[in-house]
Scaffold this active site. Structure first.
Site, PDB file in Angstrom:
ATOM      1  CG  ASP A 123      -2.102   0.854   1.201  1.00  0.00           C
ATOM      2  OD1 ASP A 123      -2.033   1.938   0.615  1.00  0.00           O
ATOM      3  OD2 ASP A 123      -3.130   0.441   1.777  1.00  0.00           O
ATOM      4  CG  ASP A 127      -4.771   1.950   4.578  1.00  0.00           C
ATOM      5  OD1 ASP A 127      -4.653   3.154   4.310  1.00  0.00           O
ATOM      6  OD2 ASP A 127      -5.124   1.102   3.743  1.00  0.00           O
ATOM      7  CG  HIS A 140     -10.062   4.761   2.604  1.00  0.00           C
ATOM      8  ND1 HIS A 140      -9.672   4.889   1.278  1.00  0.00           N
ATOM      9  CD2 HIS A 140      -9.926   5.997   3.149  1.00  0.00           C
ATOM     10  CE1 HIS A 140      -9.315   6.154   1.040  1.00  0.00           C
ATOM     11  NE2 HIS A 140      -9.470   6.826   2.160  1.00  0.00           N
ATOM     12  CG  ASP A 229      -3.062   3.480  -2.767  1.00  0.00           C
ATOM     13  OD1 ASP A 229      -2.179   2.762  -2.273  1.00  0.00           O
ATOM     14  OD2 ASP A 229      -3.938   4.033  -2.062  1.00  0.00           O
TER      15      ASP A 229
END
Length: 299
Positions: A123, A127, A140, A229
């Site tokens: 990622d 997060d 998220h 992403d």
């Protein structure tokens, strides 16, 4: 799931998690339907791939984002657990990354009688916020913290109140955008973070080798959660929260290919596909490439 089974003896069951309420841009909720329509996940000569349900946020009165994420997460956890208990391999396709709370809660429950679950989190972001640290309020940005036992009880208690992941069995790859609060939490917990600076310095292959050692050590199995992403938006624009300077599709696929045939690799997640931002289905194709990388192929 029988520990002696090989990857190719397990069908890959694709579960859609069409939720976007955890993000500022809800268009990621359209991702699972788009990816099924584009048929980017397909059989190989040695691997059967089939779509299961696409789960959606239940429409209930006064459905807040928190409640909606919790409802979808609970349904997803049950689906993932069922697929694993049937001896198959779940591929969860989001939706925004808040669905990870359900994905890995279900995997944890399916494996917990054998031992802990390991997880590689690929990622651009950590997060790992809670509502006490988040600048945006978007859920998220919180799923990894929830899985580690930090955050709102409505989320941390999905599929059981116990902590789903132990910090020593988790690592992050590809991070390049984060805030101080979530970084402090991961540092305090001792979670290993491989940011893009380290990846450029050491090479992704070397980093991935260390990551695998972390998630295999003392666990009953491990999974991989891929936020698209993590890839560079110059190449893959169709994501929920693009950040420049990411991984290249080919290099990520190359390291994921080392997971082919590994019976300890129990589940995968590909999230945050935003078809409204994609160009010529490029990012959709990337999602298919990542699954192909871990699937057995005919020689």
């Amino acid at each position: 799931m029988k520990s002696a089974s090989t990857f190719s003896s397990r069908s890959i069951i694709v579960i859609g998690a069409a939720g976007g309420v955890g993000a500022a841009d809800a268009a990621t909720a359209e991702g699972p339907d788009a990816l099924r329509r584009y048929r980017v996940f397909h059989d190989t000569p040695l691997q059967h791939v089939e779509w299961d349900a696409i789960l959606r946020v239940p429409r209930v009165q006064q459905n807040t984002p928190l409640h909606a994420v919790a409802l979808l997460g609970a349904r997803l956890a049950a689906e993932v657990e069922a697929v694993l208990r049937a001896g198959n391999f779940p591929l969860v396709v989001g939706g925004d990354h808040s669905c990870a709370i359900g994905t890995w809660s279900g995997a944890h429950r399916a494996l917990r009688h054998k031992g802990p679950l390991g997880l590689i989190w690929i990622d651009a972001h950590m997060d790992s916020h809670t509502f006490a640290t988040t600048p945006s309020g978007q859920i998220h940005g919180m799923p990894l913290a929830c899985l580690l036992g930090h955050g709102e009880a409505e989320l941390t208690s999905i599929d059981g109140a116990e902590v789903k992941l132990r910090p020593k069995h988790v690592c992050l790859i590809g991070v390049r955008s984060f805030e101080a609060g979530e970084a402090a939490l991961l540092h305090r917990l001792g979670v290993r973070v491989f940011d893009m600076d380290e990846i450029r310095r050491r090479g992704l292959a070397a980093v991935f080798k260390v990551a695998l050692a972390i998630v295999r050590n003392g666990t009953a199995g491990f999974g991989v959660s891929v936020d698209l992403d993590a890839l560079d938006p110059e190449e893959e624009p169709g994501v929920g929260t693009p950040v420049p300077g990411g991984l290249r599709r080919a290099e990520l696929a190359a390291v994921l290919s080392h997971l082919r045939g590994d019976p300890a690799f129990v589940a995968m997640e590909i999230v945050e596909y935003n078809p409204r931002r994609d160009r010529g289905h490029a990012t959709a194709v990337a999602a298919g490439t990542l699954l192909d990388a871990v699937s057995p192929i005919a020689r």
